[in-house]
Design a protein around this motif. Structure first.
Motif, short mmCIF file in Angstrom:
data_model
loop_
_atom_site.label_atom_id
_atom_site.label_comp_id
_atom_site.label_asym_id
_atom_site.label_seq_id
_atom_site.Cartn_x
_atom_site.Cartn_y
_atom_site.Cartn_z
N PHE A 197 0.83 -1.20 0.00
CA PHE A 197 0.00 0.00 0.00
C PHE A 197 0.87 1.26 0.00
O PHE A 197 0.63 2.21 -0.74
N LEU A 198 1.92 1.28 0.84
CA LEU A 198 2.80 2.44 0.91
C LEU A 198 3.54 2.65 -0.41
O LEU A 198 3.69 3.79 -0.89
N THR A 199 3.99 1.54 -1.01
CA THR A 199 4.68 1.66 -2.31
C THR A 199 3.75 2.25 -3.37
O THR A 199 4.15 3.16 -4.13
N ASN A 200 2.54 1.76 -3.44
CA ASN A 200 1.59 2.24 -4.44
C ASN A 200 1.26 3.71 -4.24
O ASN A 200 1.19 4.49 -5.22
N LEU B 173 13.19 1.69 2.80
CA LEU B 173 12.27 1.98 1.71
C LEU B 173 11.48 3.26 1.99
O LEU B 173 11.21 4.06 1.09
N ILE B 174 11.15 3.51 3.24
CA ILE B 174 10.42 4.74 3.60
C ILE B 174 11.29 5.96 3.34
O ILE B 174 10.81 7.00 2.86
N LYS B 175 12.61 5.86 3.62
CA LYS B 175 13.51 6.98 3.36
C LYS B 175 13.55 7.30 1.87
O LYS B 175 13.52 8.47 1.47
N THR B 176 13.63 6.24 1.05
CA THR B 176 13.66 6.47 -0.41
C THR B 176 12.37 7.13 -0.86
O THR B 176 12.37 8.06 -1.67
N GLU B 177 11.23 6.65 -0.38
CA GLU B 177 9.94 7.20 -0.77
C GLU B 177 9.77 8.62 -0.28
O GLU B 177 9.20 9.48 -0.98
N ALA B 178 10.32 8.96 0.90
CA ALA B 178 10.26 10.34 1.41
C ALA B 178 11.10 11.26 0.54
O ALA B 178 10.72 12.41 0.26
N CYS B 179 12.25 10.78 0.10
CA CYS B 179 13.13 11.56 -0.78
C CYS B 179 12.40 11.88 -2.08
O CYS B 179 12.43 13.00 -2.58
N GLU C 205 11.97 8.07 -11.02
CA GLU C 205 13.01 7.08 -11.25
C GLU C 205 13.43 6.40 -9.94
O GLU C 205 13.72 5.20 -9.92
N LEU C 206 13.42 7.15 -8.83
CA LEU C 206 13.82 6.57 -7.54
C LEU C 206 12.89 5.43 -7.12
O LEU C 206 13.31 4.49 -6.46
N LEU C 207 11.63 5.51 -7.54
CA LEU C 207 10.66 4.50 -7.11
C LEU C 207 10.51 3.36 -8.10
O LEU C 207 9.83 2.37 -7.80
N TYR C 208 11.11 3.49 -9.23
CA TYR C 208 10.98 2.45 -10.26
C TYR C 208 12.32 1.85 -10.69
O TYR C 208 12.34 1.00 -11.56
N ASN C 209 13.43 2.28 -10.11
CA ASN C 209 14.73 1.73 -10.54
C ASN C 209 14.99 0.39 -9.89
O ASN C 209 14.23 -0.08 -9.03
N GLN C 210 16.09 -0.21 -10.27
CA GLN C 210 16.43 -1.57 -9.81
C GLN C 210 16.75 -1.58 -8.32
O GLN C 210 16.41 -2.53 -7.61
N ASN C 211 17.35 -0.53 -7.82
CA ASN C 211 17.69 -0.46 -6.39
C ASN C 211 16.44 -0.52 -5.52
O ASN C 211 16.42 -1.20 -4.48
N TYR C 212 15.38 0.21 -5.96
CA TYR C 212 14.12 0.20 -5.18
C TYR C 212 13.51 -1.20 -5.16
O TYR C 212 13.03 -1.68 -4.13
N ASP C 213 13.57 -1.88 -6.34
CA ASP C 213 12.99 -3.22 -6.40
C ASP C 213 13.77 -4.20 -5.54
O ASP C 213 13.18 -5.12 -4.94
#
Length: 906
Positions: free
Chosen positions: A64-67, A124-130, A182-190
């Motif tokens: 849910f948070l990712t979406n 993951l929350i840090k990346t999504e906040a960024c 790009e931060l939410l769809y790149n390989q690192n996020y996955d």
């Protein structure tokens, strides 16, 4: 097992209790073990479901948070940012799930997997906040752009405080927006996302495997417990069978043997053997079973020997007693027959003595001769009462008493008792009261003569043993249905009472409370005994004569007797009709007049009859209801203030039950308040007339419903009364209202002075004590009577007093007392001046009015009917046929009101 036959109760009880405890312990242990295994299985299944759900909730929260973060990065819709941070900071589903899992009994590997998933979830929350900050900077939005939403401003402020890498700071808005996606769809996020889900999946796998093992272990435990429980039940069955065997051998089988021996002896016994009372009839048994049963057998055999001897003695005594009883019955029968014959033989000469005394009294006697005649008469009556009592008692003893079934009126029966006993009560200055309830059937079927005898005995005793106070006769009905009812009678007195020691003996023949009573009051002591036995025979031994008494405080006798409802019609004594003498001029319009005041009822009736109306009267609300249920009328004039059932209740009952639907109801009231008028309309009455009413006003109201003009004859005022037009007591106006009936006015004036003086005193006392409710009731009645009797000043003063009571003002009695003094003086002067005509001026009496008045009094069983006839006896002799006059004279002397009314009606 043979050894068990001689066990005593104590040994058998110890063995039985021990085995019972063992069986219970085995069953309880097996049950508890099986229950424990079942609970373990249930707990394992619940844990599996619980932990599976928690791990799924954790994965769903991460998705849910990712979406929400991706949707915000792509669309820039601020609601996705809000949803994201509301879940992270308010709902906190992830933290709650992790907290619940930590509280569970997890293994070390499971805890490591859970800790790893939380760690990568934080990254993951840090990346999504960024990413969210880049979007905000790209759109150049701050918390100030969302002033209307406090929580959203807080979330934006939190995101903007989040540190982003320095390389993203110098990017353009478009580049920042592209970088946020790009931060939410790149390989690192996955990769980070997969690192979150992998520990969760591994956690679920390990947890499910462990819980499966626990469930299997619990199921296996249940099977083992079931095997143990079945074994316990089998062992318990064996123990129970062992206990039952012990009981059967030591108790059941020996008792069956004893029973069979007794039954076989009874079956083989012949009837002729029972009469011989032989010793061979006594059964001896062979002792068996436990030690106590064996001892019981031996004791029984010893008692049987003693019983055989006692039975032989008892048989001899019974034979002698039977012979003595037969001789006593024969002697008692001979005594009763002798008493009956002697009673009959004594009545013949006694009746002759009483008859000659009556004839002797009709002649001229000296004072000494009159005294002798009185003494002989009293002695003769006492002797006749004794003979009648002995005769009745002998009939009851010989069971020769018979009861009739004839129709009679319970009310008239009670009135006959009253008429006979009233003179004796008056002689002793005792008040004799009758309390007849309204719900008495008019006619019933039964033996009125026996009921009259019972009541005469009870009332006679009450009057005899009462020196001061009163005697009350009460009558009511119980269990009244279409075919039958139960009549209840009660006689209360304030006499000498009966002591507790004598209450049971008082109903025995020839018994009185004290020997001194016989010397002082006389009597035989048969009255109560006969009354009690008559009531029991009359009711088929279902009822009896009851007594409540206390020495020196009086007695209360009461009883009930059954009766059948008679189908015969009887003229109602509570409601009677008086018509005009001239039938040709009578208007065929029937009016029911309802008023509880005797004076008001007489005055208003006289006025209505002067209009040519047929007037029916009722002196209570219940009487009015009973009348309209049986007979319809064209108009009802209804007084509002009456005891028990007032005018409002009567009108509501008539309208509710659809009785006389087309009949108008007019209220008669002395209350002129607006709320009274509204209540009159609400209860179903058409209109009202204020009391005291003018004849003209009443005539106009009735003409509206009669549909025709009523008689309007101007009455000629009496010359003797024309001079009296006082505002204290206007005789002329009253005579005008009463169709010049001076006799009626004299009676009403005399009645008002005698009866209402006390009510005026009571009114003054109630007002002084603050009992305004009681005072207003008396004032209401007085207003109606003073208005009808043309006491204008008294009426106005009563209206003023009533108004002061309503408003709380002080009442001054000085003016009222002065008015009452003058009014009473004029009333008394009128009563003296216009006294009732005596024998010297009988020619001035209207004979038809006199006959009408005596008919009315006799129909109501009023002693005044006899007094008035004797007062004007010469007038009746002049105006009546000789035979008719003599019959009327005999009826009056015997106080036979029914016969008087019948002769006058002819």
């Amino acid at each position: 097992m043979r050894y068990l036959r001689v066990w005593d109760n104590r040994k058998i009880m110890i063995v039985s209790v021990t085995l019972f405890i063992a069986v219970c312990a085995i069953v309880i242990c097996g049950y508890r073990y099986m229950n424990e295994c079942t609970q373990n299985e249930s707990m394992a299944q619940n844990n599996r479901y619980k932990f599976t759900k928690l791990s799924n909730d954790l994965a769903e929260t991460s998705d849910f948070l990712t979406n929400e973060a991706r949707k915000y990065a792509v669309t820039g819709d601020i609601s996705h940012l809000y949803n994201y941070w509301y879940e992270v900071r308010v709902s906190r589903t992830r933290d709650k799930v992790i907290g619940q899992l930590k509280e569970a009994d997890l293994q070390k590997k499971e805890k490591r997997n859970l800790k790893s998933a939380k760690k990568y979830s934080d990254e993951l929350i840090k990346t999504e906040a960024c990413s969210m900050r880049l979007v905000l900077e790209a759109e150049n939005k701050t918390e100030k752009d969302f002033c209307s939403h406090r929580r959203l401003r807080e979330y934006i402020r939190y995101v903007l405080k989040y540190q982003i890498p320095q390389k993203y700071e110098n990017l353009s808005s478009q580049e920042k927006r592209k970088m946020a996606v790009e931060l939410l769809y790149n390989q690192n996020y996955d990769v980070i996302k997969s690192r979150i889900m992998s520990p969760i999946e591994l956690f679920n796998k390990r947890l499910n495997h462990r819980l499966d093992d626990e469930v299997k272990a619990a199921v296996k435990g249940c099977r083992n417990a079931l095997v143990v429980l079945v074994g316990c039940l089998i062992a318990a069955g064996v123990l129970v069978a062992f206990i039952l065997t012990i009981l059967y051998k030591n108790y059941v089988k020996p008792l069956n043997s004893y029973t069979n021996q007794l039954k076989n002896r009874e079956k083989n016994t012949k009837d002729n053997e029972l009469n011989t009372m032989s010793e061979n009839l006594i059964l001896r048994i062979r002792p068996k079973g436990a030690l106590e049963l064996r001892e019981f057998g031996r004791i029984y055999n010893r008692m049987a020997n003693v019983l055989a001897l006692e039975m032989k003695k008892s048989h001899d005594a019974w034979t002698e007693m039977k012979k003595a009883k037969e001789e006593a019955i024969e002697a008692n029968k001979a005594k009763s027959e002798f008493m009956a014959r002697m009673s009959h033989e004594l009545r013949t000469p006694l009746n002759a003595i009483i008859g000659y005394i009556y004839l002797l009294r009709k002649g001229t006697l000296s004072s000494k001769q009159e005294k002798y005649c009185n003494s002989i008469s009293v002695a003769s009556e006492d002797l006749l009462e004794l003979i009648n009592g002995v005769l009745d008692f002998s009939k009851i003893e010989n069971e020769k008493i018979e009861f009739e079934e004839i129709s009679f009126s319970p009310i008239e029966l009670l009135k006959r008792v009253y008429v006979v006993m009233e003179n004796e009560a008056s002689r002793k200055n005792i008040k004799l009261n009758i309390d007849i309830k309204q719900d008495i059937p008019e006619m019933v079927v039964g033996d009125s003569a026996r009921l009259h005898q019972i009541l005469m005995n009870l009332v006679g005793n009450a009057v005899k043993f009462t020196e001061k106070g009163s005697v009350t006769i009460e009558q009511r009905v119980e269990d009244w249905n279409d075919d039958s009812c139960v009549l209840y009678y009660e006689v209360r007195d304030t006499g000498i009472g009966i002591s507790d020691e004598k209450k049971k003996e008082i109903f025995e023949p020839f018994v009185q409370d004290d020997v001194s009573i016989n010397r002082k009051y006389g009597g035989t002591g048969l009255g109560l005994a006969i009354s009690k036995q008559l009531i029991e025979l009359y009711s088929g031994n279902t009822q009896t004569l009851n007594l409540e008494s206390k020495k020196g405080e009086g007695s209360r006798f009461y009883f009930r007797v059954p009766a059948k409802i008679s189908k015969e019609e009887k003229k109602n004594n509570d409601l009677h009709t008086d018509r005009e003498n001239d039938i040709e001029e009578e208007l065929k319009f029937n009016v029911l007049l309802v008023d509880d005041s005797e004076i008001n009822l007489a005055v208003e009736k006289e006025i209505l009859e002067s209009f040519g109306l047929t007037v029916y009267t009722a002196d209570s609300g219940k009487s009015a209801v009973r009348f309209v249920e049986k007979q319809g009328v064209d108009l009802i004039l209804l007084d509002l203030r009456m005891p028990e059932m007032d005018g409002y209740e009567v009108a509501e009952f008539i309208r509710k039950n659809h009785i006389c639907d087309n009949t108008a109801i007019i209220a008669l009231t002395a209350d002129a308040a607006q709320d009274v008028f509204e209540k009159i309309k609400k209860s179903g009455m058409q209109e009202y007339v204020i009391k005291p009413f003018k004849p003209y006003d009443m005539r106009k109201v009735i003409e509206k419903y009669a549909g025709t003009n009523l008689k309007n004859e101007e009455t000629v005022e009496n010359e003797n009364n024309s001079k009296n037009n006082s505002l204290y007591f206007n005789v002329s106006e009253c005579l005008k209202n009463m169709n010049n009936n001076s006799r009626l006015l004299w009676e009403l004036a005399d009645s008002f002075v005698k009866k209402q003086s006390k009510n005026i005193d009571y009114m003054r006392i109630h007002i002084s004590n603050g009992n305004y409710g009681n005072a207003r009731g008396i004032i209401h009645d007085l207003k109606g009577m003073t208005g009808n009797l043309c006491m204008t000043l008294m009426y106005e003063e009563l209206v003023d007093i009533e108004q002061k009571l309503k408003t709380g003002k002080q009442v001054n009695f000085e003016k009222f007392d002065a008015l009452w003094k003058k009014t009473r003086f004029e009333l008394e002067q009128y009563i003296k001046e216009y006294k009732q005509p005596d024998e010297e001026n009988n020619e001035k009496i209207d004979f038809d009015n006199l006959v009408t008045y005596i008919k009315k009094m006799s129909s109501e069983y009023d002693m005044q009917a006899v007094d008035m006839f004797l007062k004007y006896e010469t007038l009746f002799a002049k105006n009546m046929d000789r035979d008719k006059f003599l019959n009327l004279q005999d009826a009056a002397l015997q106080y036979d009101f029914e016969k008087m009314n019948e002769i006058l009606e002819a």
